[in-house]
Design a protein around this motif. Structure first.
Motif, short mmCIF file in Angstrom:
data_model
loop_
_atom_site.label_atom_id
_atom_site.label_comp_id
_atom_site.label_asym_id
_atom_site.label_seq_id
_atom_site.Cartn_x
_atom_site.Cartn_y
_atom_site.Cartn_z
N ASP A 145 33.02 47.74 24.42
CA ASP A 145 33.15 49.13 23.65
C ASP A 145 32.56 48.85 22.28
O ASP A 145 32.10 49.76 21.68
N ALA A 208 34.54 58.27 33.01
CA ALA A 208 35.17 59.20 32.07
C ALA A 208 35.24 58.10 30.76
O ALA A 208 35.23 58.66 29.66
N ASP A 209 35.21 56.84 30.77
CA ASP A 209 35.39 56.02 29.64
C ASP A 209 34.02 56.35 28.80
O ASP A 209 34.07 56.30 27.63
N ARG A 212 34.02 59.32 26.76
CA ARG A 212 34.92 59.20 25.74
C ARG A 212 34.30 58.32 24.65
O ARG A 212 34.09 58.74 23.40
N ALA A 216 33.10 59.57 20.97
CA ALA A 216 33.91 58.89 19.59
C ALA A 216 32.97 58.32 18.59
O ALA A 216 33.41 58.21 17.62
#
Length: 244
Positions: A145, A208-209, A212, A216
């Motif tokens: 991430d 989906a992550d 996102r 973001a």
């Protein structure tokens, strides 16, 4: 697993069998990769991706490219004809040594150690393209991430990150094992039963992550496709993420 574990394991893999560790294929372990064949896989990867980018109406020639997790330089050398400069970073000094030893580019690849949890040594908007494949999957999810956010930070506005990721295990025997078994058990099996020099973890990022995370951090997914068939045990996707 944390980033220190990743650094330790990949430094050992790079010291003992760098080409096989970068591209695990049957019959290639123990230094059995032919160097020309190995580098040809990187050129094929880049050529297929540049063809895809062209179809998306995106550039296929760049001033400065970041090859994140360059390993032994397989993709760096494929990218070199398309860029004025390729900055090839890796967490493992032994991998960078292998990449420099095998470098057959025209001298426009710069190999850089990056063992930090970010890309802080590079300023905002420094690159036209970020390219990473068969890399993020070996990192813990928090590190994935963070690096995805960093890719978008170091891209200039309109720049693109090419990101290859497994999204879920496939319904194969190995895929099911990865889905249900704890990594400590898989790590034990890799080292004790398969005699890996060091374990290789696998982390999936659901689609989906990815959507996102891109939004973001100031990016948008402008293309996605099944990734090259490097493995049948994971469902993998290659993304083109543009910095807005």
């Amino acid at each position: 697993m944390n980033l220190n574990d990743v650094r330790r394991d990949w430094t050992k893999l790079g010291a003992e069998d760098p080409l096989w560790a970068v591209l695990v294929q049957p019959g290639k372990r123990g230094g059995r990769w032919d160097v020309d064949e190995f580098l040809a896989t990187g050129r094929a990867d880049v050529e297929e991706t540049t063809g895809w980018l062209s179809q998306l109406g995106l550039p296929t020639r760049w001033e400065r490219v970041l090859d994140f997790g360059c390993g032994a330089g397989r993709l760096s050398q494929g990218l070199a004809p398309h860029a004025d400069e390729v900055v090839a970073v890796d967490i493992a000094p032994s991998m960078l040594e292998a990449a420099q030893r095998l470098d057959r580019s025209a001298g426009n690849i710069r190999f850089v150690l990056n063992d930090a949890p970010d890309l802080g040594q590079f300023p905002d908007g420094h690159f036209d393209l970020v390219y990473t494949a068969l890399v993020l999957q070996h990192l813990p999810r928090p590190a994935i991430d963070r690096y995805l956010a960093e890719f978008l930070r170091v891209l200039r506005p309109g720049g693109v990150a090419i990101v290859g990721l497994p999204t879920e295990p496939a319904r194969t025997a190995k895929g099911i094992i990865w889905k249900v078994a704890p990594f400590r058990l898989i790590s034990w099996a890799q080292r004790r039963l398969l005699n890996y020099p060091a374990p290789m973890s696998m982390t999936a990022v659901p689609h989906a992550d990815m959507v996102r995370l891109a939004a973001a951090n100031g990016g948008e997914i402008v293309g996605q496709r099944p990734d090259l068939p490097y493995t049948e045990d994971w469902i993998c996707t290659r993304y083109a993420v543009r910095r807005v």
